[in-house]
Motif scaffolding. Sequence first.
Motif, mmCIF file in Angstrom:
data_model
loop_
_atom_site.group_PDB
_atom_site.id
_atom_site.type_symbol
_atom_site.label_atom_id
_atom_site.label_comp_id
_atom_site.label_asym_id
_atom_site.label_seq_id
_atom_site.Cartn_x
_atom_site.Cartn_y
_atom_site.Cartn_z
ATOM 1 N N ARG A 1 0.848 -1.190 0.000
ATOM 2 C CA ARG A 1 0.000 0.000 0.000
ATOM 3 C C ARG A 1 0.887 1.246 0.000
ATOM 4 O O ARG A 1 1.805 1.366 0.811
ATOM 5 C CB ARG A 1 -0.914 0.012 1.224
ATOM 6 C CG ARG A 1 -1.867 1.205 1.244
ATOM 7 C CD ARG A 1 -2.759 1.193 2.458
ATOM 8 N NE ARG A 1 -3.649 2.355 2.441
ATOM 9 C CZ ARG A 1 -4.503 2.667 3.416
ATOM 10 N NH1 ARG A 1 -4.597 1.871 4.483
ATOM 11 N NH2 ARG A 1 -5.267 3.734 3.333
ATOM 12 N N ILE A 2 0.616 2.171 -0.896
ATOM 13 C CA ILE A 2 1.446 3.372 -1.054
ATOM 14 C C ILE A 2 0.854 4.521 -0.249
ATOM 15 O O ILE A 2 -0.328 4.847 -0.367
ATOM 16 C CB ILE A 2 1.547 3.774 -2.540
ATOM 17 C CG1 ILE A 2 2.168 2.636 -3.359
ATOM 18 C CG2 ILE A 2 2.374 5.050 -2.702
ATOM 19 C CD1 ILE A 2 2.115 2.878 -4.859
ATOM 20 N N VAL A 3 1.709 5.132 0.576
ATOM 21 C CA VAL A 3 1.342 6.326 1.337
ATOM 22 C C VAL A 3 2.461 7.347 1.168
ATOM 23 O O VAL A 3 3.625 7.062 1.498
ATOM 24 C CB VAL A 3 1.129 6.020 2.839
ATOM 25 C CG1 VAL A 3 0.811 7.301 3.598
ATOM 26 C CG2 VAL A 3 0.015 5.005 3.020
ATOM 27 N N ASP A 4 2.108 8.511 0.634
ATOM 28 C CA ASP A 4 3.088 9.582 0.406
ATOM 29 C C ASP A 4 4.310 9.088 -0.360
ATOM 30 O O ASP A 4 5.453 9.442 -0.049
ATOM 31 C CB ASP A 4 3.532 10.200 1.734
ATOM 32 C CG ASP A 4 2.391 10.894 2.453
ATOM 33 O OD1 ASP A 4 2.411 10.921 3.703
ATOM 34 O OD2 ASP A 4 1.481 11.398 1.778
ATOM 35 N N GLY A 5 4.075 8.229 -1.358
ATOM 36 C CA GLY A 5 5.161 7.798 -2.232
ATOM 37 C C GLY A 5 6.039 6.699 -1.674
ATOM 38 O O GLY A 5 7.112 6.424 -2.221
ATOM 39 N N ARG A 6 5.613 6.036 -0.602
ATOM 40 C CA ARG A 6 6.402 4.949 -0.017
ATOM 41 C C ARG A 6 5.510 3.732 0.192
ATOM 42 O O ARG A 6 4.304 3.859 0.373
ATOM 43 C CB ARG A 6 7.017 5.366 1.334
ATOM 44 C CG ARG A 6 7.929 6.576 1.297
ATOM 45 C CD ARG A 6 8.412 6.902 2.711
ATOM 46 N NE ARG A 6 9.232 8.090 2.748
ATOM 47 C CZ ARG A 6 8.766 9.326 2.863
ATOM 48 N NH1 ARG A 6 7.452 9.517 2.957
ATOM 49 N NH2 ARG A 6 9.585 10.357 2.900
ATOM 50 N N VAL B 1 11.605 -0.361 2.829
ATOM 51 C CA VAL B 1 10.750 0.694 2.300
ATOM 52 C C VAL B 1 11.192 1.026 0.877
ATOM 53 O O VAL B 1 12.361 1.304 0.626
ATOM 54 C CB VAL B 1 10.820 1.958 3.182
ATOM 55 C CG1 VAL B 1 10.019 3.094 2.548
ATOM 56 C CG2 VAL B 1 10.303 1.660 4.581
ATOM 57 N N GLU B 2 10.245 0.979 -0.025
ATOM 58 C CA GLU B 2 10.507 1.330 -1.417
ATOM 59 C C GLU B 2 9.893 2.702 -1.701
ATOM 60 O O GLU B 2 8.716 2.934 -1.410
ATOM 61 C CB GLU B 2 9.900 0.287 -2.360
ATOM 62 C CG GLU B 2 10.153 0.582 -3.831
ATOM 63 C CD GLU B 2 9.493 -0.452 -4.737
ATOM 64 O OE1 GLU B 2 10.189 -1.040 -5.580
ATOM 65 O OE2 GLU B 2 8.261 -0.676 -4.587
ATOM 66 N N VAL B 3 10.705 3.589 -2.255
ATOM 67 C CA VAL B 3 10.221 4.917 -2.619
ATOM 68 C C VAL B 3 9.788 4.875 -4.074
ATOM 69 O O VAL B 3 10.579 4.537 -4.960
ATOM 70 C CB VAL B 3 11.311 5.994 -2.413
ATOM 71 C CG1 VAL B 3 10.783 7.365 -2.816
ATOM 72 C CG2 VAL B 3 11.768 6.003 -0.960
ATOM 73 N N MET B 4 8.540 5.223 -4.328
ATOM 74 C CA MET B 4 7.987 5.152 -5.672
ATOM 75 C C MET B 4 8.397 6.372 -6.487
ATOM 76 O O MET B 4 8.496 7.484 -5.959
ATOM 77 C CB MET B 4 6.452 5.073 -5.611
ATOM 78 C CG MET B 4 5.926 3.991 -4.680
ATOM 79 S SD MET B 4 6.463 2.346 -5.179
ATOM 80 C CE MET B 4 5.547 2.181 -6.722
ATOM 81 N N GLU B 5 8.647 6.158 -7.755
ATOM 82 C CA GLU B 5 8.982 7.260 -8.646
ATOM 83 C C GLU B 5 7.739 8.069 -8.937
ATOM 84 O O GLU B 5 6.651 7.534 -9.127
ATOM 85 C CB GLU B 5 9.565 6.728 -9.963
ATOM 86 C CG GLU B 5 10.905 6.018 -9.787
ATOM 87 C CD GLU B 5 11.481 5.576 -11.121
ATOM 88 O OE1 GLU B 5 10.845 5.877 -12.154
ATOM 89 O OE2 GLU B 5 12.548 4.944 -11.120
ATOM 90 N N LYS B 6 7.957 9.396 -8.986
ATOM 91 C CA LYS B 6 6.822 10.282 -9.259
ATOM 92 C C LYS B 6 6.510 10.284 -10.748
ATOM 93 O O LYS B 6 7.379 10.211 -11.572
ATOM 94 C CB LYS B 6 7.147 11.705 -8.785
ATOM 95 C CG LYS B 6 7.293 11.790 -7.258
ATOM 96 C CD LYS B 6 7.542 13.209 -6.827
ATOM 97 C CE LYS B 6 7.685 13.315 -5.323
ATOM 98 N NZ LYS B 6 7.927 14.712 -4.890
#
Length: 652
Positions: free
Chosen positions: A626-631, A647-652
């Motif tokens: 589940r993505i919250v604030d790009g993580r 923790v994976e940081v999603m690309e914008k």
Amino acid sequence: VAVLRRTAGERRRYRELSERDGLTGLYNHQATLRLGSELIGRSHRERRPFTAIVADLDGFKQINDRFGHAAGDAVLRDLGQLLREVFPQRAVVGRSGGEEFTMFVDASSEQAHYLIEDLRRRIEPLTVDGARIDYSLSYGVCEADSAAASLEALLRRADMALYRAKRTGRNRVVDAAEQELARAGHLYQRGGLIVMVLTDPGSGETRVQELRQPALIRKLDAVAIWEAFSKKEKAWVKVNPPSLHASVLLDSPGYPHLPVLNGLTRQPYLRPDGSLMMTAGYDKETGMYGVFDAPQFAVPEAPTSEQAHQALELLQGLLNEFCFARAVDVSAALAALLTAAIRPSLIHAPMFHVRAHMVGSGKSYLCELITALATPQRGTPTTFPADDEECRKLLLAELQRAPAVIEFDNLTSDLIAHKSLCTVLTSEFMSGRVLGVSRTTTVNTRTLFLSSGNNVGPVQDMARRCITILLDPGCEIPAARTFTRPELVREVLRERGRYVSAALTIIRAWIVAGRPKSFCKTLSGYGDWSDLCRQPLMWLGCNDPTVSVFEAMSEDPDRETLGRLLVAWQSVFGKMPAMIRDAIEATRFVGEDRTELLEVINDIASERGEINRRKLGWWIRRHAGRIVDGRRFIRASGNRSAEAWQVEVMEK
């Protein structure tokens, strides 16, 4: 020819080795005197100043006796390295024997003092076999003149100065100056800075003011007589405090003599044991400085429940002018009044945000009323910072002054969870670099935080750190209303002692009654505040003042909690995978990020005061992806004894 050259080179190398001290690498005593004679001769011929310095390691025998000779040798080697780094290449630096050192420089005594100060700053504690060893030096300094033109005469006078230094105390001048400042009173240490308590004669505002060098020199001149040896008079004469010593004192890493100032309080305050401190001035036990007229405040020594109800009615009367949306908002406003009265006694306290739907609803006026119970001075609201960097600078600058209240007025956007603001609301201290000074300071965060705005409120992680008070006049033009007490704040300021005493009476009555607890949800991170500002109101029959907090969190509790866990997990582990047991182990160490990780893990999986590992692992598995604030959480690959998460940081 090659053989001759090699022989000559070996002779030079052997000669060099014979002139060096084997332990420190400095010149030995004989070489120091020979090279010193050559240097003073050159200085005389070139009409340049020449200064001799003799130094002695303080308490070196005790170091050897306590830690062993190997530790003593380590200290000597460390000092030798520092001396080579500090003194210029043309200087002569030698070990005279044991713990004694001699330095000759073609410079004035004033320049020599700056070299010594540079050396003093570089000396740091050593760790030898796990033991911390602190060491320092005493110095004797003498510049060549007609009375001491030869090397021997210089060394005799430098030795006399060293003897005087040893006799009168190590690090004597700066240490003695600090002792005199402490003895005179009015000066304190706060966050690594020397400060004083000032009251503005115009506004009457009391604040903590950092002492800069010119002001410190004036203070030093007032508390002691300063003397220096005059070559002309051949005697000790009175002088102004040297700026060098003031600079050294300001730059000291610690102040063993100056009392610690934790903050200011503008009314009687609670001690940690629940007793009431009714005496103004500095209190050694708490480190608080009381700025108030004690006779204006009257709090019964053991207030009864009846007296508490009377005090509550008095405070409720102040709120009759305001149109609250619900009864819980009245309770929230009462909690704000109690918090304002005892904020310096609380390690942590939530922020209060006054919200309305329209202008003229009384948001700023309610903030003024709350402020009046925190300080006799009118508030000076500021705009809400746009980003975290601006927020950090503003908070650090303001908190250095130990204000009673910091208010953000008329917000035009939601109360954003700047990291630095979240920190001051859940941590007792905040650290940062002081503007204009190349050092870091640590300030106490015991200040009441207020804000107001139309149709805006706390979001993200501010939701659990902020209590919202909703005003709803229920009319088309709220600003056109008439009031029965239009000068309410002026009235409260005129009789401030009466209203503050009422707030203190409520709290003290609850303590005297045995601290009875009403059942309510736990507000994580604000245990002391809940005990002293929430429970007394519920004991007297008021609604729970924190209802708005849990309502805001209930809108999407998992999303808010998951967002907090993702940020905290990433702050501690970065991109590295970690197992549940790694996360729990990390919370045992001190740090802002680890404190936040512990708080959110407790919110998720705390059972009977312990963290349930299985419950925490189940919760993370349920929210993985589940993505919250790009993580988002992803399961780490690889063979392990248990699941690991990163923790994976999603690309914008």
